[in-house]
Write an enzyme that holds these catalytic residues in place. Sequence first.
Site, short mmCIF file in Angstrom:
data_model
loop_
_atom_site.label_atom_id
_atom_site.label_comp_id
_atom_site.label_asym_id
_atom_site.label_seq_id
_atom_site.Cartn_x
_atom_site.Cartn_y
_atom_site.Cartn_z
N ARG A 185 -0.62 8.96 -10.38
CA ARG A 185 -0.65 7.75 -9.54
C ARG A 185 0.01 6.56 -10.23
O ARG A 185 0.63 5.72 -9.58
CB ARG A 185 -2.10 7.40 -9.17
CG ARG A 185 -2.73 8.38 -8.19
CD ARG A 185 -4.17 7.97 -7.89
NE ARG A 185 -4.25 6.70 -7.20
CZ ARG A 185 -4.21 6.56 -5.88
NH1 ARG A 185 -4.09 7.62 -5.10
NH2 ARG A 185 -4.29 5.37 -5.34
N ASN A 199 -11.12 -2.78 -5.11
CA ASN A 199 -10.40 -1.79 -5.92
C ASN A 199 -11.12 -1.44 -7.23
O ASN A 199 -10.75 -0.48 -7.91
CB ASN A 199 -8.95 -2.24 -6.22
CG ASN A 199 -8.02 -2.12 -5.03
OD1 ASN A 199 -7.09 -2.92 -4.86
ND2 ASN A 199 -8.23 -1.12 -4.19
N TRP A 200 -12.20 -2.18 -7.55
CA TRP A 200 -13.04 -1.80 -8.70
C TRP A 200 -13.70 -0.45 -8.47
O TRP A 200 -14.23 0.15 -9.39
CB TRP A 200 -14.13 -2.86 -8.95
CG TRP A 200 -13.58 -4.19 -9.36
CD1 TRP A 200 -13.60 -5.33 -8.61
CD2 TRP A 200 -12.97 -4.54 -10.62
NE1 TRP A 200 -13.02 -6.37 -9.32
CE2 TRP A 200 -12.62 -5.91 -10.54
CE3 TRP A 200 -12.66 -3.84 -11.78
CZ2 TRP A 200 -12.00 -6.59 -11.60
CZ3 TRP A 200 -12.04 -4.51 -12.82
CH2 TRP A 200 -11.72 -5.86 -12.73
N ASP A 257 0.83 -1.21 0.00
CA ASP A 257 0.00 0.00 0.00
C ASP A 257 0.86 1.26 0.00
O ASP A 257 1.96 1.28 0.55
CB ASP A 257 -0.92 -0.02 1.23
CG ASP A 257 -2.09 0.94 1.09
OD1 ASP A 257 -2.37 1.39 -0.04
OD2 ASP A 257 -2.73 1.24 2.11
N SER A 298 -10.85 -6.98 -4.34
CA SER A 298 -12.19 -7.01 -4.95
C SER A 298 -12.90 -5.67 -4.73
O SER A 298 -13.93 -5.40 -5.35
CB SER A 298 -13.00 -8.18 -4.39
OG SER A 298 -12.91 -8.24 -2.99
#
Length: 251
Positions: free
Chosen positions: A44, A79-80, A31, A77
């Site tokens: 990013r 991060n969509w 992270d 799951s």
Amino acid sequence: MIFRPAKARPGPEAVAEDGGAVPRHVAVIMDGNGRWAQARGLPRVAGHRQGAEAARKVLRAAGEAGVECLTLYAFSSENWRRPEAEINDLMGLLRFYIGAELNALHKEGIRLKILGDHKAFRADVAKMVDQAVERTAGNGRMTLAVALNYGGRGELVRAAQRLAARAAAGTLAPASIDDAAIEAELDTAGLPPLDLLIRTSGEHRLSNFLLWQAAYAELLFVDTLWPDFDEEAFRGALAAFAGRQRRFGGR
Ligand code: IPE
Ligand code: IPE
Ligand code: MG
């Protein structure tokens, strides 16, 4: 005797040069890529690119230290929920790194394993991942498990569904479902027990990663942003692990 002695849990086996135990299985919540880029006034994606470099360094350090399995959380799951452009950048990077690294992984005897459901990814990416898994399936020196579209709750839900289907079909007695039966249905089936879970970037949460597997893992939270994490940082994490006393409920 009223209490049967607890079955000894397989512990870390290798012993580091300084005498401390080497974890068999290390997982990392990688992270801080976005904040790393932001601090430099970069987009990013630059953070994600540098994060992929950090992954490469950590894989090397893990192999050198004798870690049997390194698990990297690359895409959750959840991060969509990110903007489509960032998701596309991440898919592009994944493609690029598989293309660039697959030969080296294979030559080093590293087996690639995927946790989660990468079939939901773009077809070209999913296919490339499948081919990489297939090509390295026979390798035995080390396992690199990459969590893609992975969530610990979803993993447990899928395991429960499969066990329930067998129970409904009459081939599984509900009372026979034990820890081992559940573990055998998890994406991590066959991997060594999780010994050490590292999260970078100063966040102190699991974010739906390896919820079952983390039950007795040692947790290490470090402030370093993932793109700055390197071989030395990984060796520092192993040293911290070697200094921990694990009790598994005993005394
Ligand atoms: C981790 O870095 C990489 C992924 C989740 C894919 P982030 O992108 O979450 O970086 P921060 O947390 O915003 O700094
Ligand atoms: C966890 O990081 C997922 C990965 C590192 C792939 P996030 O950045 O998505 O977690 P939250 O949203 O801060 O909990
Ligand atoms: Mg983050």
